[in-house]
Design an enzyme around this catalytic site. Sequence first.
Site, PDB file in Angstrom:
ATOM      1  N   GLU A   1     -43.061  84.542 124.560  1.00 37.05           N
ATOM      2  CA  GLU A   1     -43.452  83.342 125.310  1.00 37.05           C
ATOM      3  C   GLU A   1     -44.922  83.478 125.697  1.00 37.05           C
ATOM      4  OE1 GLU A   1     -40.591  81.841 127.979  1.00 37.05           O
ATOM      5  OE2 GLU A   1     -41.974  80.451 128.951  1.00 37.05           O
ATOM      6  N   ARG A   2     -45.696  82.462 125.359  1.00 42.28           N
ATOM      7  CA  ARG A   2     -47.138  82.439 125.639  1.00 42.28           C
ATOM      8  C   ARG A   2     -47.878  83.608 124.987  1.00 42.28           C
ATOM      9  NH1 ARG A   2     -46.631  77.290 126.766  1.00 42.28           N
ATOM     10  NH2 ARG A   2     -45.234  76.925 128.507  1.00 42.28           N
TER      11      ARG A   2
ATOM     12  N   ASN B   1     -38.107  84.978 131.730  1.00 42.05           N
ATOM     13  CA  ASN B   1     -37.025  84.053 131.373  1.00 42.05           C
ATOM     14  C   ASN B   1     -36.044  84.913 130.587  1.00 42.05           C
ATOM     15  OD1 ASN B   1     -38.174  81.765 132.532  1.00 42.05           O
ATOM     16  ND2 ASN B   1     -39.416  81.373 130.721  1.00 42.05           N
TER      17      ASN B   1
ATOM     18  N   GLU C   1     -37.854  77.148 137.321  1.00 39.15           N
ATOM     19  CA  GLU C   1     -37.910  76.652 135.947  1.00 39.15           C
ATOM     20  C   GLU C   1     -36.601  76.887 135.193  1.00 39.15           C
ATOM     21  OE1 GLU C   1     -41.509  78.383 134.257  1.00 39.15           O
ATOM     22  OE2 GLU C   1     -42.691  76.759 135.125  1.00 39.15           O
TER      23      GLU C   1
ATOM     24  N   ARG D   1     -40.343  87.620 141.997  1.00 41.34           N
ATOM     25  CA  ARG D   1     -41.468  86.703 141.804  1.00 41.34           C
ATOM     26  C   ARG D   1     -41.451  85.523 142.783  1.00 41.34           C
ATOM     27  NH1 ARG D   1     -42.035  84.198 136.692  1.00 41.34           N
ATOM     28  NH2 ARG D   1     -44.198  84.703 136.277  1.00 41.34           N
TER      29      ARG D   1
ATOM     30  N   ASP E   1     -50.677  77.888 138.629  1.00 35.22           N
ATOM     31  CA  ASP E   1     -50.162  78.614 137.469  1.00 35.22           C
ATOM     32  C   ASP E   1     -51.275  79.040 136.519  1.00 35.22           C
ATOM     33  OD1 ASP E   1     -48.535  79.691 135.572  1.00 35.22           O
ATOM     34  OD2 ASP E   1     -47.840  77.781 134.747  1.00 35.22           O
TER      35      ASP E   1
ATOM     36  N   GLU F   1     -52.937  81.758 128.185  1.00 40.85           N
ATOM     37  CA  GLU F   1     -52.139  80.530 128.067  1.00 40.85           C
ATOM     38  C   GLU F   1     -52.962  79.264 128.312  1.00 40.85           C
ATOM     39  OE1 GLU F   1     -48.791  80.391 130.718  1.00 40.85           O
ATOM     40  OE2 GLU F   1     -48.277  78.334 130.163  1.00 40.85           O
TER      41      GLU F   1
ATOM     42  N   HIS G   1     -54.819  71.831 135.391  1.00 37.68           N
ATOM     43  CA  HIS G   1     -53.627  71.390 134.653  1.00 37.68           C
ATOM     44  C   HIS G   1     -53.814  70.074 133.890  1.00 37.68           C
ATOM     45  CE1 HIS G   1     -49.603  72.305 133.582  1.00 37.68           C
ATOM     46  NE2 HIS G   1     -49.416  73.140 134.584  1.00 37.68           N
TER      47      HIS G   1
HETATM   48  O1  GCW Z   1     -47.187  79.926 133.142  1.00 40.79           O
HETATM   49  C1  GCW Z   1     -45.917  79.364 133.135  1.00 40.79           C
HETATM   50  C2  GCW Z   1     -45.559  79.342 131.701  1.00 40.79           C
HETATM   51  C3  GCW Z   1     -44.125  79.671 131.396  1.00 40.79           C
HETATM   52  C4  GCW Z   1     -43.743  80.911 132.182  1.00 40.79           C
HETATM   53  C5  GCW Z   1     -43.879  80.601 133.659  1.00 40.79           C
HETATM   54  C6  GCW Z   1     -43.598  81.812 134.531  1.00 40.79           C
HETATM   55  C7  GCW Z   1     -42.320  82.718 131.563  1.00 40.79           C
HETATM   56  O2  GCW Z   1     -45.924  78.096 131.152  1.00 40.79           O
HETATM   57  O3  GCW Z   1     -44.033  79.861 130.022  1.00 40.79           O
HETATM   58  O4  GCW Z   1     -42.460  81.369 131.877  1.00 40.79           O
HETATM   59  O5  GCW Z   1     -45.187  80.201 133.956  1.00 40.79           O
HETATM   60  O6  GCW Z   1     -44.556  82.456 134.928  1.00 40.79           O
HETATM   61  O7  GCW Z   1     -42.457  82.097 134.813  1.00 40.79           O
END
Ligand code: GCW
Length: 692
Positions: A186-187, A229, A310, A343, A384, A412, A540
């Site tokens: 992811e990312r 995730n 999320e 987190r 973020d 990202e 964003h």
């Molecule tokens: O930065 C965002 C990302 C998600 C990421 C989330 C997180 C792992 O777009 O891809 O998921 O934050 O930090 O949990």
Amino acid sequence: MRFRHTLLYHSLILLCLSADLMAEDGYRLWLRYDKVSDPVMLEQYRSRITHLVLEDPNAPWPLKEELRTGLSALLDKPVPITSNAAQSGCLVVGTPADSPLIAALLEQQELEPLPDEGFCIRSMKKDGRSLIIVAANEPAGVLYGAFHLLRLMQTQQPIENLSILQRPRIGRRLMDHWDNLDGTIERGYAGRSIWNWPDLPGKVNPRIKDYARANASIGVNGIVLNNVNSRAEILTQEYLAKTAAVADVLRPWGIKVYLSIKWTSPMELDKLSTADPLDAAVRTWWQTKAKEIYTLIPDFGGFLVKAYSEGQPGPQQYGRTHADGANMLAEALKPYGGIVMWRAFVYDLSIDADRAKCAYLEFTPLDGKFAANAFVQVKNGPIDFQPREPFNPLFGAMPQTPLMMELQITQEYTGQAMHLVYLAPQWKEVLDSDTYAKGPGTTVARIIDGSAEGHCISGIAGVSGIGDDRNWTGHHFSQANWYAFGRLAWDPSLSSEQIADEWIRMTWSNDPRVVQTIGSMMAGSWEACVDYMTPLGLHHLMAEGHHYGPQPDYVHSARHDWSSTYYHKADRAGIGFDRSQTGSGAVLQYKPPLQQLWGSVETCPPELLLWFHHVPWDHRLQNGQTVWQELQNRYSRGAAYVDGMRNEWLALKNDIDAERFEHVKNRLDEQYNNAVQWRNVCPAYFGQFAQD
Ligand code: GCW
């Protein structure tokens, strides 16, 4: 004829071999150990280091190998290993436990007491012999000292009068992998996961050892193997055996493994009817799981948890708090010395309509309620990983809780592996920010190193993005962000210029012109990215989902806060998110001097203006420009900087190997195209509303 064929065949093989040896694909990172180019320094090193002394033949294997190959390559002459320092030119490496000489020097107070986790490097005369000593209390410290000495030589620093004593300022220095069990990341923008899960535990990817070396060389001492995730499978017997195999490779390099867990694992794996953290069966399940893990991996680091965010499940589903959840896991890990990293990346808009306020509102009431072996892990900013954010107001607002900082090494929101963006200045800005939590001088760095509030555990994590691309990070220059993360985790007071200077010398060249040119490209690259993506505190505006490129008009059908328009709020009246006292009030989450400074349109620095305020298009900034003019200027300035980097790079054509030169050149071209796209799309979009 036959003879000629054989000859041709052999020369071809030789050619291929040497081409492979010489391949400049970036695999070697900053650990290239090319022969020292400055003849004076080479002479100095050759005379100062003739032998490597490891008194204990069982001294940790990686260290022996790394030093022998590193020194021999740098000096371009074999540096033999001996077991005693009989002559001048001996480099003595070890701990008091494995080196009688180091034990004696400590005893005689010729070496000062060794710092925990750190190291000491000293050049000295002893009975007529000139020696260099690298000493530490623990094997990991010896590794760090050895890498430090190698770094001095890679960067061509004098080693005649060494008197260095260092210890890391932050205890846990982690790389967080968002690697999925199916091999995707992811990312991640640098290929697939290097863990190769299907091959484990039987076959371990040899790259993992090189990954460990690179991390140890910058002081990283922990790796979270899988995505926050998470999937429950990671805690099955099968995956724990795989994890143990990776842990075995990392261990000699002083690196522990950690895992991201999924909250509902007891239900998914063993059909428990609930995941309520106060339920006795759930607690027992986690305790049994912890025992199973530590049986396989005695030095397992602990759990990282993304809960109730999320789409991830969490204790809130059972009416419990983050602290209830973290403490249940902390209790299970405690007997073995493990920790929990819980987190704070949560933004439930039912708590507040301003996403930037949510985590603070949820977490500050829980201060003092977390177990001693639980961290709350906080992203650098409140939204973020945007190109620029003010520091997260949680720093300084939870004095009784050790806060771990989470940074994003993988780019990202900063151009992914296509843009050259050196992130150390971004991280420095956050680390050096004054929270005023305990009066002036309470910087974010002092919150996370534990010194401001007297915590005995401290930590920092970087979201890695490392993949199986030959150069590890996709863009050769993204390696610099990995390097800088480790160096700042070790010592947040290092300057971004110094870190860049070290990295450039080790990765590219010690030639002053190259060092100067690349240094100046990197120095302004982050501000440039802020300028061409999100100037003046915007944030964003990235394209939906993948986050590459601009999409300022994006509106998510279900969630406001996933829409670009939610963040910039451009209309005919003006632009920006009003987080002042009369707006969302987010500025009140900061301590008083900042509330006033950032809370007033007059005193808010332009860099954060549209983060905290909605201002008319004709609002005048200190420099006399209107917001609308300044916005356009900054978009142009950012794109122009990238054009400048392209030209600076072209001037290095003869100084850089062709392979890496071309690779970077192509990416700079793509970066320029993308910056131009940002510069065109955003002002054109905002122009619909702007009235000059
Ligand atoms: O930065 C965002 C990302 C998600 C990421 C989330 C997180 C792992 O777009 O891809 O998921 O934050 O930090 O949990």
